[in-house]
Write an enzyme that holds these catalytic residues in place. Structure first.
Site: not given
Ligand code: NAP
Length: 288
Positions: A92, A166, A234
């Protein structure tokens, strides 16, 4: 197909597994390598660098956290992916950035789609996410079978339209999660059986995804992140900046955002969004 997958967190890890289960060869990279290594036993090939992850990929997916992460990762993709490949950002992120990446991709002969999702961590695991896709329709058609492995895709129009859709989703989530929290708080104060109240209203006009999926976590006092508060803030900041450029504001969204910012200030930014109930309960562990 050869797939490059960047970002194996709560959402990305589960989504990637659906692609791999369809028989594709999946190369994964995550900033914290241990999170990607957790998928090695499923047959995912874990890479040490983004270059290694994307160099042979036909389609590259990114599911990172913030727009600045998307920007950093795409720099590496543009430097290392082959001409003719497709890069799909499912984070997102900002509609403006989506348009910039689409244009930069053109210069590199890498087609770019913006394809954020909705449906939570449970939807990612179940393969029932709604994806909202912007970019060229011909490119969307090529990726469609992969999107369908993760849930239900929707083609929304030119680049940026996925992120704008979104944003609409997150405006509705802001209202729904606040409404659900306020209903539970009201029920507590007026000595109702909370579970019974939720059951009763869930099948009426107030029924919502938040009541079905998030409210049970509130009742169980389970504040672990499905969807991080820091990520929701965010999203709301992205929406506010789009509206500000147009000289507009969204009152409900601004109020919900201010409440979450307050919770983040108190140290709850890594909680799930269901932690909003803490605000109403005076943020005391005992009272919620
Ligand atoms: P998350 O668990 O923090 O996953 C993000 C992943 O991306 C982490 O493993 C992080 O690594 C990795 N990352 C970040 N920067 C990076 C980089 N420069 N190079 C390589 N890997 C990198 O978050 P999430 O819940 O999966 O959400 C991911 C996205 O989807 C967000 O934008 C969120 O707003 C969106 N979203 C989430 C949901 C939900 O319910 N969770 C639903 C819809 C959309 P590290 O482990 O090193 O931090």
């Amino acid at each position: 197909m050869v797939i490059g997958w960047i970002g194996t967190g709560i959402m990305g890890g589960a989504m990637m597994c659906h692609i791999q289960a369809a028989g594709h060869e999946v190369y994964a990279y995550n900033r914290t390598k241990a999170k990607a290594l957790a998928y090695e036993k499923k047959g995912i090939i874990v890479c040490d660098t983004i270059a290694e992850c994307v160099k042979n990929a036909d389609v590259i997916f990114t599911m990172v956290a913030y727009p600045q992460d998307v920007e950093a990762v795409f720099e590496e993709i543009f430097a290392n992916a082959k001409a003719g490949s497709i890069a799909v950002d499912m984070t997102t992120s900002s509609p403006t950035l989506a348009k910039q990446l689409y244009e930069k991709g053109k210069q590199k002969e890498i087609a770019v789609l913006d394809a954020p999702v909705s449906g939570g961590d449970s939807g990612a695991k179940a393969g029932t996410l709604s994806s909202m896709v912007g970019g060229d329709s011909a490119v969307y058609e090529k990726v469609l079978p992969l999107f369908q492995r993760m849930g239900t895709p929707h083609y929304m129009g030119e680049c940026g339209c996925g992120q704008h859709t979104k944003a609409c989703n997150q405006i509705c989530v802001a209202g729904a999660v606040a409404a659900m929290s306020e209903a539970i708080y009201y029920a507590r104060r007026n000595h109702l059986d909370e579970a019974k109240m939720l059951e009763a209203i869930s099948t009426g006009a107030a029924g919502s995804w938040q009541i079905n999926h998030t409210a049970p976590r509130v009742l169980a006092k389970d504040f672990a992140p499905g969807f991080f508060i820091k990520h929701f803030i965010k999203d709301m900041h992205i929406i506010q900046s789009v509206m500000k450029e147009q000289g507009q504001r969204l009152e409900m969204l601004d109020s919900v955002c201010a409440i979450y910012e307050e919770l983040a200030k108190q140290g709850y930014e890594n909680d799930g969004t269901q932690s909003l109930i803490r605000y109403y309960e005076g943020n005391s562990e005992e009272s919620v």
